[in-house]
Every structure is written in structure tokens, then in C-alpha cells.
Design a protein around this motif. Sequence first.
Motif, PDB file in Angstrom:
ATOM      1  N   THR A  13       0.829  -1.200   0.000  1.00 18.04           N
ATOM      2  CA  THR A  13       0.000   0.000   0.000  1.00 18.04           C
ATOM      3  C   THR A  13       0.868   1.256   0.000  1.00 18.04           C
ATOM      4  OG1 THR A  13      -0.153  -0.053   2.416  1.00 18.04           O
ATOM      5  CG2 THR A  13      -1.929  -1.127   1.176  1.00 18.04           C
ATOM      6  N   GLY A  43      -0.031   4.496  -1.989  1.00 19.10           N
ATOM      7  CA  GLY A  43      -1.252   5.228  -1.689  1.00 19.10           C
ATOM      8  C   GLY A  43      -2.499   4.460  -2.089  1.00 19.10           C
ATOM      9  N   TYR A  44      -3.647   5.107  -1.894  1.00 20.90           N
ATOM     10  CA  TYR A  44      -4.942   4.460  -2.102  1.00 20.90           C
ATOM     11  C   TYR A  44      -5.147   3.963  -3.532  1.00 20.90           C
ATOM     12  CZ  TYR A  44      -9.963   3.656  -2.122  1.00 20.90           C
ATOM     13  OH  TYR A  44     -11.198   3.064  -2.249  1.00 20.90           O
ATOM     14  N   ASP A  45      -4.734   4.729  -4.509  1.00 23.33           N
ATOM     15  CA  ASP A  45      -4.946   4.351  -5.909  1.00 23.33           C
ATOM     16  C   ASP A  45      -3.996   3.269  -6.391  1.00 23.33           C
ATOM     17  OD1 ASP A  45      -6.985   6.200  -6.077  1.00 23.33           O
ATOM     18  OD2 ASP A  45      -5.727   7.763  -6.971  1.00 23.33           O
ATOM     19  N   TYR A  58      -2.669   0.270  -4.796  1.00 22.90           N
ATOM     20  CA  TYR A  58      -2.550  -1.114  -4.338  1.00 22.90           C
ATOM     21  C   TYR A  58      -3.613  -2.022  -4.964  1.00 22.90           C
ATOM     22  CZ  TYR A  58      -6.341  -0.375  -0.939  1.00 22.90           C
ATOM     23  OH  TYR A  58      -7.544  -0.113  -0.343  1.00 22.90           O
ATOM     24  N   ARG A  84      -6.419  -4.766  -5.003  1.00 20.47           N
ATOM     25  CA  ARG A  84      -7.475  -5.194  -4.081  1.00 20.47           C
ATOM     26  C   ARG A  84      -7.719  -6.699  -4.130  1.00 20.47           C
ATOM     27  NH1 ARG A  84      -6.546   0.211  -4.564  1.00 20.47           N
ATOM     28  NH2 ARG A  84      -8.126   1.469  -3.564  1.00 20.47           N
TER      29      ARG A  84
END
Length: 94
Positions: A18, A21-23, A25, A27
Amino acid sequence: MSESVHRYPVRCSWRGSTGGGYDGYDRAHEGSVPGVEAPVALSADTAFRGDATRLNPEALLVLAASSCQLLAFLAVAARARVDVVAYRDDAEGS
């Protein structure tokens, strides 16, 4: 009267980073149940940058509720000796 305790162990596993950042990694992850041969390929919902070709927790929750309803209905019918030969539930959660 003895009461049974029902336990449902499961495992979710993920590997990645991660750090971006949020965009950044992935899922994609797996879910498994001890004693069940094949793991389930999971991801986040597409609204949360998930993979649409994999099941997501929200869909699994609706599926679990639908499955419980199906099994409860069949149990009641069977105990009443009502012959059910097909059942379909097109469920949707929001």
C-alpha cells in the motif's frame, strides 16, 4: 438441554504493497475455509477500485442472506412434507 456452538472459521489473505497510496494497491485477495478445497478469488467492489471479475464482500453478504433464506424455506417445506422441486431468488442489496 445441551446447546451447540456453531463456529465458522475463515481466512482472508492478501499480499502486495500500500506504499503507493490508495490508488496504487491491488485489491485482489483470497478467502478460504478450512476443509474446503478451492479458495475464493475476492476483490473490492468496482466502486472501490476492485476487479469486477472477482466476488466482493458486499455481493457475498447479499448471497449469504439469499442462501440462508433458501435453506430456511426448504427446511420448513421439507418438515411440512411440501414437495418443492425448484427455487430461485434474484436478490439485490444496496
